[in-house]
Write an enzyme that holds these catalytic residues in place. Structure first.
Site, mmCIF file in Angstrom:
data_model
loop_
_atom_site.group_PDB
_atom_site.id
_atom_site.type_symbol
_atom_site.label_atom_id
_atom_site.label_comp_id
_atom_site.label_asym_id
_atom_site.label_seq_id
_atom_site.Cartn_x
_atom_site.Cartn_y
_atom_site.Cartn_z
ATOM 1 N N ARG A 34 21.511 -12.977 17.570
ATOM 2 C CA ARG A 34 22.237 -14.028 18.284
ATOM 3 C C ARG A 34 21.292 -15.095 18.829
ATOM 4 O O ARG A 34 21.672 -16.271 18.916
ATOM 5 C CB ARG A 34 23.072 -13.419 19.409
ATOM 6 C CG ARG A 34 24.353 -12.772 18.901
ATOM 7 C CD ARG A 34 25.136 -12.107 20.002
ATOM 8 N NE ARG A 34 26.466 -11.721 19.548
ATOM 9 C CZ ARG A 34 27.222 -10.815 20.144
ATOM 10 N NH1 ARG A 34 26.765 -10.175 21.211
ATOM 11 N NH2 ARG A 34 28.421 -10.528 19.684
ATOM 12 N N LYS A 199 38.367 2.381 17.490
ATOM 13 C CA LYS A 199 39.739 2.487 17.975
ATOM 14 C C LYS A 199 40.711 1.583 17.237
ATOM 15 O O LYS A 199 40.450 0.403 17.041
ATOM 16 C CB LYS A 199 39.789 2.150 19.471
ATOM 17 C CG LYS A 199 39.046 3.142 20.363
ATOM 18 C CD LYS A 199 39.194 2.767 21.832
ATOM 19 C CE LYS A 199 38.501 3.768 22.733
ATOM 20 N NZ LYS A 199 38.643 3.414 24.159
ATOM 21 N N GLY A 352 29.621 -8.486 15.887
ATOM 22 C CA GLY A 352 29.569 -7.210 16.598
ATOM 23 C C GLY A 352 28.738 -6.162 15.882
ATOM 24 O O GLY A 352 27.653 -6.427 15.359
ATOM 25 N N GLY A 376 34.742 -10.036 18.674
ATOM 26 C CA GLY A 376 36.026 -10.174 19.365
ATOM 27 C C GLY A 376 36.675 -11.511 19.112
ATOM 28 O O GLY A 376 37.889 -11.604 18.893
#
Length: 394
Positions: A34, A199, A352, A376
């Site tokens: 990043r 998840k 991510g 996200g």
């Protein structure tokens, strides 16, 4: 949106909201992707004589200074990448920030301390965020939004500050949005989406939206066990979100009705415990032992996923196929990344953990069409949500 080319930046203080949220092991940066992604916009401003004030967050401090989340190591690495010293303000919008900002000369760069050390940064109270944005605005003449990994947050430095200064979009955010528009507009087909991670609940919105746009949906990672359970398989001690079973069953039924192919693993690597040293074997998904947990997709699944990607013309990937940080369970993610490269498709790695896996497993980033800096934010864009940080730059 205006770009930095539309701003007269020479001799002016430019507040750049960047995404420098990198993983740290103590003071050691373990993945500087990043930071490297932020360099082009900062360098372009420096070359035009701007006095650049960079702001960013790191981790999730509780609205107060916490040395574990200091950006000081990031300032050192940013300086190395720029080939120039980066001044560091020991606070976010206080006396040190003001003094550091005022001391800058043309072409110099400063980094403020973690913006999330200020409670107003993430506050849900408009007035509290606004007060911090006012203090930020006193540090600069212009604003550039270049933190794609934060544009889905209604935070002071992302959403409120652009309304207080002449502003433009940075090159990184501009490129990210252009790439994602290719996925949501008229992607070349077949359009395949690969979703992993832990998840299902983290990806409900994007799955719902993709069932109307993608041709093929490949599911791996910890989230797959909720899908397997919904199909009637026993999943041992694998990660399971029992409260999402009915939702997942609905997705499977809807996909069949709408002609969207959902591809699930046919085997998994099942281990006795969550450890690199645990006994583990590849087993069929209908034969997972009750005392074992699935930690990766198996070799037959790797071959299946590669076949399902071979004819794709567009692929979006978000989420690893297994616990890639442990070598015994890295095979699925490694095979998937190679399959994306081999497909010849326009491939987008959705930030991510997926982006981290590409680098950690030694792949050439240039082999992919685009590696996003914001997992996200990428997912929320594909869900069709408005992104506050993008709206503020329009």
């Amino acid at each position: 949106m205006r770009t930095i080319d539309d701003l007269d930046v020479s001799g002016r203080r430019v507040f750049v909201r960047a995404d420098l949220n990198v993983p740290l092991d103590g003071d050691r940066i373990t993945d500087d992707g990043r930071i490297r992604a932020a360099v082009p916009t900062i360098s372009a401003l420096r070359e035009r004589g701007a006095r650049v004030i960079v702001a960013a967050h790191l981790g999730r401090p509780k609205g107060a200074p916490d040395p574990r989340y200091s950006l000081r190591p990031v300032a050192a690495r940013l300086g190395e990448l720029l080939g120039a010293e980066v001044a560091f303000a020991s606070d976010t919008a206080g006396e040190s920030a003001r003094a550091t900002s005022e001391a800058l000369t043309d072409g110099q760069v400063a980094l403020l301390e973690n913006v999330r050390f200020e409670p107003g940064e993430t506050s849900k109270d408009d007035a509290e965020r606004g007060e911090l944005a006012d203090r930020f605005a006193q540090l600069a003449d212009l604003y550039v939004g270049d933190a794609f990994g934060a544009v889905h947050r209604k935070h002071a430095s992302v959403y409120d500050l652009p309304g207080r200064l002449p502003h433009a979009v940075g090159g990184l955010v501009l490129n990210e949005v252009e790439v994602l528009r290719r996925l949501t507009g008229a992607p070349q087909r077949p359009y395949a989406v690969v979703l992993g991670g832990s998840k299902v609940s983290d990806k409900l919105g994007v799955i719902d939206n993709l069932l109307g746009t993608a041709d093929r949906l490949l599911i791996g990672g910890g989230m797959v066990f909720t899908f397997l359970k919904a199909q009637g398989h026993e999943v041992g001690s694998s990660l399971l979100e029992a409260d999402q079973l009915d939702t997942v069953k609905g997705y499977l039924e809807r996909a069949e009705r709408e002609g969207v192919e959902i591809v699930l693993p046919v085997d998994v690597v099942a281990a006795e415990k969550f450890s690199a040293d645990a006994a583990h074997d590849a087993v069929a998904v209908d034969a997972i032992p009750s005392d074992r947990m699935g930690l990766d997709i198996g070799p037959r699944s790797q071959e299946l996923f590669a076949r399902k990607l071979a004819d794709a013309r567009t692929v979006f990937w978000n989420g690893p196929m297994g616990v890639f940080e442990m070598e015994p369970y890295a095979g699925g993610t490694r095979a998937l990344a190679q399959a994306l490269i081999d497909s010849g498709a326009f491939t987008v790695v959705g930030g991510g953990d997926s982006a981290a896996a590409v680098r950690a497993l030694g792949f050439d980033e240039a082999a992919f069409g685009h590696i996003s800096t914001g997992g996200g934010a990428s997912l929320e864009y594909l869900e069709g949500k408005d992104l506050p940080g993008i709206d503020a730059l329009k």
